[in-house]
Design a protein around this motif. Structure first.
Motif, PDB file in Angstrom:
ATOM      1  N   LEU B 405       0.836  -1.197   0.000  1.00 53.44           N
ATOM      2  CA  LEU B 405       0.000   0.000   0.000  1.00 53.44           C
ATOM      3  C   LEU B 405       0.869   1.245   0.000  1.00 53.44           C
ATOM      4  O   LEU B 405       0.593   2.231  -0.673  1.00 53.44           O
ATOM      5  CB  LEU B 405      -0.901   0.008   1.242  1.00 53.44           C
ATOM      6  N   ARG B 406       1.911   1.124   0.814  1.00 55.03           N
ATOM      7  CA  ARG B 406       2.831   2.261   0.899  1.00 55.03           C
ATOM      8  C   ARG B 406       3.451   2.510  -0.485  1.00 55.03           C
ATOM      9  O   ARG B 406       3.596   3.642  -0.933  1.00 55.03           O
ATOM     10  CB  ARG B 406       3.908   1.967   1.925  1.00 55.03           C
ATOM     11  N   ASP B 409       0.797   4.130  -2.786  1.00 55.81           N
ATOM     12  CA  ASP B 409       0.611   5.550  -2.498  1.00 55.81           C
ATOM     13  C   ASP B 409       1.876   6.350  -2.861  1.00 55.81           C
ATOM     14  O   ASP B 409       1.816   7.405  -3.486  1.00 55.81           O
ATOM     15  CB  ASP B 409       0.285   5.740  -1.027  1.00 55.81           C
ATOM     16  N   GLY B 410       3.032   5.760  -2.464  1.00 54.74           N
ATOM     17  CA  GLY B 410       4.301   6.467  -2.691  1.00 54.74           C
ATOM     18  C   GLY B 410       4.573   6.698  -4.163  1.00 54.74           C
ATOM     19  O   GLY B 410       4.863   7.819  -4.591  1.00 54.74           O
ATOM     20  N   TYR B 411       4.426   5.636  -4.969  1.00 53.55           N
ATOM     21  CA  TYR B 411       4.757   5.767  -6.393  1.00 53.55           C
ATOM     22  C   TYR B 411       3.735   6.623  -7.127  1.00 53.55           C
ATOM     23  O   TYR B 411       4.050   7.338  -8.065  1.00 53.55           O
ATOM     24  CB  TYR B 411       4.923   4.393  -7.033  1.00 53.55           C
ATOM     25  N   ARG B 413       2.364   9.152  -5.806  1.00 52.18           N
ATOM     26  CA  ARG B 413       2.770  10.502  -5.475  1.00 52.18           C
ATOM     27  C   ARG B 413       3.984  10.934  -6.318  1.00 52.18           C
ATOM     28  O   ARG B 413       4.073  12.063  -6.808  1.00 52.18           O
ATOM     29  CB  ARG B 413       3.115  10.566  -3.980  1.00 52.18           C
ATOM     30  N   ILE B 414       4.894   9.947  -6.514  1.00 48.82           N
ATOM     31  CA  ILE B 414       6.068  10.238  -7.328  1.00 48.82           C
ATOM     32  C   ILE B 414       5.637  10.590  -8.756  1.00 48.82           C
ATOM     33  O   ILE B 414       6.106  11.546  -9.339  1.00 48.82           O
ATOM     34  CB  ILE B 414       7.036   9.033  -7.346  1.00 48.82           C
ATOM     35  N   GLU B 417       4.320  13.995  -8.768  1.00 53.96           N
ATOM     36  CA  GLU B 417       5.345  15.019  -8.572  1.00 53.96           C
ATOM     37  C   GLU B 417       6.286  15.121  -9.775  1.00 53.96           C
ATOM     38  O   GLU B 417       6.570  16.196 -10.273  1.00 53.96           O
ATOM     39  CB  GLU B 417       6.150  14.702  -7.301  1.00 53.96           C
ATOM     40  N   ASP B 418       6.755  13.940 -10.227  1.00 58.75           N
ATOM     41  CA  ASP B 418       7.813  13.958 -11.235  1.00 58.75           C
ATOM     42  C   ASP B 418       7.280  14.077 -12.657  1.00 58.75           C
ATOM     43  O   ASP B 418       8.005  14.512 -13.546  1.00 58.75           O
ATOM     44  CB  ASP B 418       8.663  12.689 -11.123  1.00 58.75           C
ATOM     45  N   HIS B 439      -5.165   4.553   1.049  1.00 61.08           N
ATOM     46  CA  HIS B 439      -5.421   5.044   2.412  1.00 61.08           C
ATOM     47  C   HIS B 439      -6.558   4.277   3.077  1.00 61.08           C
ATOM     48  O   HIS B 439      -6.478   3.888   4.239  1.00 61.08           O
ATOM     49  CB  HIS B 439      -5.776   6.533   2.372  1.00 61.08           C
TER      50      HIS B 439
END
Lengths: 148, 612
Positions: B405-406, B409-411, B413-414, B417-418, B439
């Protein structure tokens, strides 16, 4: 992800490559990722710390400023690594931040008893995660004063 | 008093009491009849003695008359009475009278002690068997006066001339022309009277018959050889009664002061009273000896019965004592193998065998309880193992499900952003949906873990001020802003005993539900109540929110069960399931009532005792 043989600020012991990448990205965001080394299992972590095997050229007198340690590791478990670090006079002053995915971890208590300096649950939410890792890096690398 | 003594005593009473009663009655009637027999005997003895006395006196009277009627007696007496010494016939007449007629009448052949011829005019003894008596004067004596007319016996009296008590028989001496010539008088020997009186008439040793005269003097000896006659007086009850002229029987002490039964009879012709007495001790001897025999028999019987009762009681109480000892041992030490049963065919034997059977069944029960305990132990161990596995499992779930899950969510977000420039609005929206999903999944994992932890961890009960707890939770759940909209009412809530952390979670879930489901009301009302009943306290949280359809009330407390869309109300459907789980673990119940659009009331109870 490249590391200096001599001056390492952060040793990240993490078997999950995605978590490792996210951690490094978080550190980068806080401009703390200059000297980060990553090892993927407990055995390699011990080699790195005690300058053995492929890390034989490392100087044990220049340990990392902080070790981020996951408890669930292949080969040698995080608790074993922690025990080894804290039992050796040369390394026991190195701050170890235990980083884990779960609040339910039965090893939390054991980790503190073995001398872990912090215990942090990795949040699922990326922003919170970045925040947490950033704070840890800032604290241990910049605010905390290691013994001379 | 124990059973043994009671049985023994009962035996003795049953055996001895009738014997004693019968014995007493026998003694009483026996004594009565003995008394009657004795009285009859004494009275008849008196009659016999009085007639003997009469015969004795009559015999002397007869002899006296016979003597007086002899022609020679009259002839000589006339000469002697004339007393003319010059008459040549005088000496011869006197000599002949005395030697041939008077002297032969005295003892030992004649029986009299003295026989005299008395002159009729002067009352002087003219001739006598005892020459010493001649010339003595008897003119004023009664026997003389009477004797001139007919034969007469004068009872005992004191004779001055002879200076002793005496008894006289007198009779006239008449000549051929029936003219009084002289009075013939004979003195009786009172010692003969004594021997007649004291002659034993019955078998009794102590029986005695005697005569007493008007002056209370003994006339005859009560017992031969005592020398009481005419020397001692006697004034016993019987004597006094007899001397008063009565005949009868009485119980009194005689002259020796010995208790006697006495019969008394007045003899008017002799001015004497006749007494016959027998010692009471002798009279009652047979009945007394019978009583003694009876007493011995009763004592012996009592002893025998006592012994029999004692042994019989033993045969009854000994098995009982064994039973008591056996029961005590089983009770104290739990020796269920201990046997107290006997072969006896009686009720006690049956009881003892029943007791053994009971002990055996008890033992079997005990064994099965042991078996049950062993199984419980086994099951507990299994449950504990399962629990540990579950804990490990939930750790793995939380650890391993979170990592991806992390990453999601993390990727994401990446990406945002990127690669911001490469994504249009739709691309960005999709990224945020991915993030949101991650979430939500994370929250679900957290809630599930909380839920499962609630079912496993041990309760730490303590006293809880429920009113304060409900109030504090409400404050935490709401902001000052939202509180303006909500009318929150808390009644005075009874305190509870339970796990504070868990019950706090209950309040959190119920109150947050109420706040949540009444948020669309202009004026929300949340009311908290608590009511104590006999065994439990019922708490309730009522709101005026959207409520629910009672048709679905069963689904309300299920995990992941939702009655409202997420769009309307947030939530993952774990809250009420958790409430129910906590309350069940406390030994209580949870339920709900509601109506669509009108609000809902959630109830839970906590028992006063027996919390799990």
């Amino acid at each position: 992800m490249m590391s200096h043989m001599h001056a390492v600020d952060v040793l990240l012991v993490e078997d999950n490559q995605q978590d490792a990448e996210l951690t490094i990205r978080s550190l980068k965001k806080h401009k703390l990722a200059n000297n980060v080394s990553v090892v993927e299992d407990g055995a390699e972590a011990l080699d790195f710390i005690f300058c053995r095997g492929k890390y034989g050229e490392r100087d044990i007198n220049h340990p990392p400023k902080v070790i981020f340690l996951d408890l669930k590791l292949p080969l040698v478990s995080g608790l074993e690594v922690l025990r080894a670090i804290k039992q050796d006079a040369r390394t026991k002053a190195v701050p170890v931040v235990v980083v884990t995915s779960s609040r339910e971890d039965p090893d939390v208590k054991a980790a503190y008893e073995l001398g872990a300096n912090s215990y942090v649950v990795k949040p699922v939410d990326f922003e919170s995660f970045t925040e947490a890792i950033g704070s840890l890096g800032l604290y241990w690398l910049l605010i905390n004063q290691p013994p001379k | 008093m124990n059973v043994r003594s009671r049985i023994t005593l009962l035996f003795v009473l049953l055996a001895v009491v009738p014997v004693v009663v019968v014995g007493f009655l026998a003694y009483y009637t026996g004594r009565q009849s003995i008394e009657q027999v004795e009285i009859n005997h004494l009275v008849s003895t008196n009659l016999m003695k009085s007639s003997e006395l009469t015969r004795w006196i009559e015999a002397y009277q007869q002899r006296m008359e016979e003597l007086a009627q002899r022609p020679l007696i009259a002839q000589y007496s006339a000469i002697v009475v004339a007393s003319d010494p010059s008459d040549p016939a005088y000496d011869l007449a006197r000599l002949s009278l005395e030697e041939d007629h008077l002297k032969p009448r005295i003892k030992p052949r004649g029986g009299f002690t003295e026989v005299s011829v008395i002159s009729p005019d002067k009352g002087i003894i003219m001739a006598s068997s005892d020459e010493m008596q001649e010339g003595k004067y008897y003119a004023n004596q009664r026997f003389f006066a009477e004797g001139k007319l007919h034969t007469y016996t004068q009872g005992v009296f004191y004779s001055l001339p002879v200076q002793q008590t005496t008894m006289m028989v007198s009779t006239p001496i008449n000549d051929k022309k029936e003219k009084l010539v002289a009075v013939l008088a004979g003195r009786l020997d009172l010692r003969d009277l004594s021997s007649i009186m004291s002659a034993q008439s019955g078998l009794s040793q102590s029986e005695k018959t005697y005569l007493v005269n008007k002056s209370n003097f003994f006339v005859t000896e009560p017992y031969s050889g005592e020398g009481y006659a005419l020397k001692k007086t006697v004034r016993t009850e019987g004597v006094q009664a007899g001397l008063s002229g009565n005949d009868g029987v009485a119980f009194y002490n005689d002259y020796r002061n010995v208790p006697v039964i006495g019969a008394y009879k007045w003899l008017p012709e002799y001015n004497m009273c006749l007494i016959t007495e027998v010692d009471q001790s002798e009279a009652y001897a047979p009945i007394n000896s019978m009583a003694m025999t009876m007493l011995s028999i009763v004592s012996l019987l009592a002893l025998i019965v006592l012994a029999a009762g004692f042994f019989l009681a033993r045969t009854i109480t000994q098995p009982l004592a064994r039973l008591v000892a056996g029961a005590a041992e089983i009770g104290r030490h739990g020796h269920l193998d201990r046997k107290v049963g006997t072969e006896d065919k009686d009720e006690i034997g049956e009881l003892s065998r029943a007791f053994d059977r009971m002990a055996m069944e008890l033992k079997m029960t005990t064994v099965s309880i042991d078996e049950l305990e062993r199984r419980i132990h086994e099951r507990t161990a299994q449950l504990e193992a399962a629990n540990r596995e579950l804990e490990a499992f939930s750790y793995s779930v939380s650890h391993d499900l979170r990592a991806p899950l992390r990453a999601i969510d993390g990727y994401t977000r990446i990406l945002l952003e990127d690669y911001q420039q490469l994504l249009d609005d739709e691309g960005k929206r999709i990224c945020s949906v991915i993030s949101e999903g991650a979430h939500k999944m994370s929250d679900l994992i957290d809630d599930l873990l909380t839920f499962s932890r609630l079912g496993r961890s041990a309760l730490n009960p303590s006293n809880i001020d429920m009113e304060a707890m409900a109030g504090a939770v409400f404050q935490e759940l709401t902001t000052a802003q939202s509180r303006k909209r909500i009318d929150f009412q808390v009644d005075s809530l009874p305190p509870a005993v339970g796990d504070p952390a868990l019950l706090r979670q209950v309040w959190v879930n119920l109150l947050s539900n109420s706040v949540k489901f009444s948020q669309k009301k202009k004026r929300a009302v949340i009311r908290v109540r608590g009511e104590k009943s006999e065994n439990e306290t019922v708490y309730s949280v009522q709101d005026n929110g959207v409520g629910f359809d009672m048709q679905y009330v069963d689904k309300l407390f299920g995990v992941f069960q939702r009655l409202h869309s997420v769009k309307d109300f947030e939530g993952n459907g774990v809250g009420l399931a958790l409430v129910q789980r906590v309350i069940l673990r406390h030994g209580g119940r949870a339920w709900a009532e509601g109506e669509t659009g009108k609000g809902a009331t959630f109830y839970f109870t906590l028992p006063h005792q027996g919390m799990i």
